[in-house]
Design a protein around this motif. Structure first.
Motif, mmCIF file in Angstrom:
data_model
loop_
_atom_site.group_PDB
_atom_site.id
_atom_site.type_symbol
_atom_site.label_atom_id
_atom_site.label_comp_id
_atom_site.label_asym_id
_atom_site.label_seq_id
_atom_site.Cartn_x
_atom_site.Cartn_y
_atom_site.Cartn_z
ATOM 1 N N THR A 36 0.831 -1.200 0.000
ATOM 2 C CA THR A 36 0.000 0.000 0.000
ATOM 3 C C THR A 36 0.865 1.249 0.000
ATOM 4 O O THR A 36 0.616 2.202 -0.749
ATOM 5 C CB THR A 36 -0.938 0.000 1.228
ATOM 6 N N VAL A 37 1.897 1.240 0.838
ATOM 7 C CA VAL A 37 2.816 2.386 0.887
ATOM 8 C C VAL A 37 3.505 2.563 -0.461
ATOM 9 O O VAL A 37 3.643 3.686 -0.966
ATOM 10 C CB VAL A 37 3.851 2.196 2.031
ATOM 11 N N VAL A 39 2.423 1.648 -3.443
ATOM 12 C CA VAL A 39 1.455 2.125 -4.429
ATOM 13 C C VAL A 39 1.162 3.606 -4.213
ATOM 14 O O VAL A 39 1.077 4.381 -5.170
ATOM 15 C CB VAL A 39 0.164 1.277 -4.373
ATOM 16 N N GLU A 40 1.045 4.023 -2.951
ATOM 17 C CA GLU A 40 0.779 5.432 -2.670
ATOM 18 C C GLU A 40 1.945 6.322 -3.103
ATOM 19 O O GLU A 40 1.756 7.467 -3.491
ATOM 20 C CB GLU A 40 0.515 5.632 -1.174
ATOM 21 N N ASN A 41 3.156 5.793 -3.048
ATOM 22 C CA ASN A 41 4.350 6.585 -3.364
ATOM 23 C C ASN A 41 4.875 6.355 -4.779
ATOM 24 O O ASN A 41 5.962 6.836 -5.113
ATOM 25 C CB ASN A 41 5.461 6.290 -2.357
#
Length: 144
Positions: A36-37, A39-41
């Motif tokens: 998730t981190v 993908v967010e970054n």
């Protein structure tokens, strides 16, 4: 024939184990959180990779550009040569002065010292020494 089918079954089942391991890894909460981190970054990571790629390309061009390397070399030589020549001149003067002091054993008296004080080189050296000592004293007072 049964041997061949057994080998085929072993070959087809071998990749299944790593896939199961990957699926097991993906089911872990810490792996999901990390994904998730990531993908967010992704926009930031993509920008960083773009900058690193451009930097790599520039460095690669500079390192492989023989004309630029030769120009830098010539420029550095032009910068260093006068300094080296001056250092050689000072060293030669120091050696010559040492030779003269070794050859001459006369004592410098009071009148000889007074005569030396009129020499412009001696005056310049004394002014330099005085200014140097003043600067050292000022710095000692500031730091101490």
């Amino acid at each position: 024939m049964s041997q061949t089918s057994t080998q085929e079954a072993a070959l087809t089942s071998a990749p299944a184990a790593p896939q199961t391991d990957v699926l097991d890894q993906l089911m872990k909460p810490e792996v999901q959180q990390s994904l998730t981190v990531l993908v967010e970054n992704l926009p930031k990571l993509a920008e960083m990779v773009t900058i690193l790629t451009k930097t790599y390309d520039v460095v690669q061009n500079v390192v492989t550009d023989k004309v630029l390397i030769d120009d830098l070399k010539v420029g550095m030589e032009e910068f260093v040569k006068p300094i080296a020549d001056k250092a050689k001149g000072v060293a030669a003067a120091a050696i010559e002065a040492n030779d003269r002091t070794q050859a001459e054993a006369s004592t410098i008296g009071l009148f000889g010292l007074l005569k030396m004080l009129k020499d412009p080189q001696v005056q310049q050296t004394l002014r330099f020494a005085q200014a140097f000592l003043e600067v050292l004293g000022e710095r000692k007072n500031q730091n101490g």
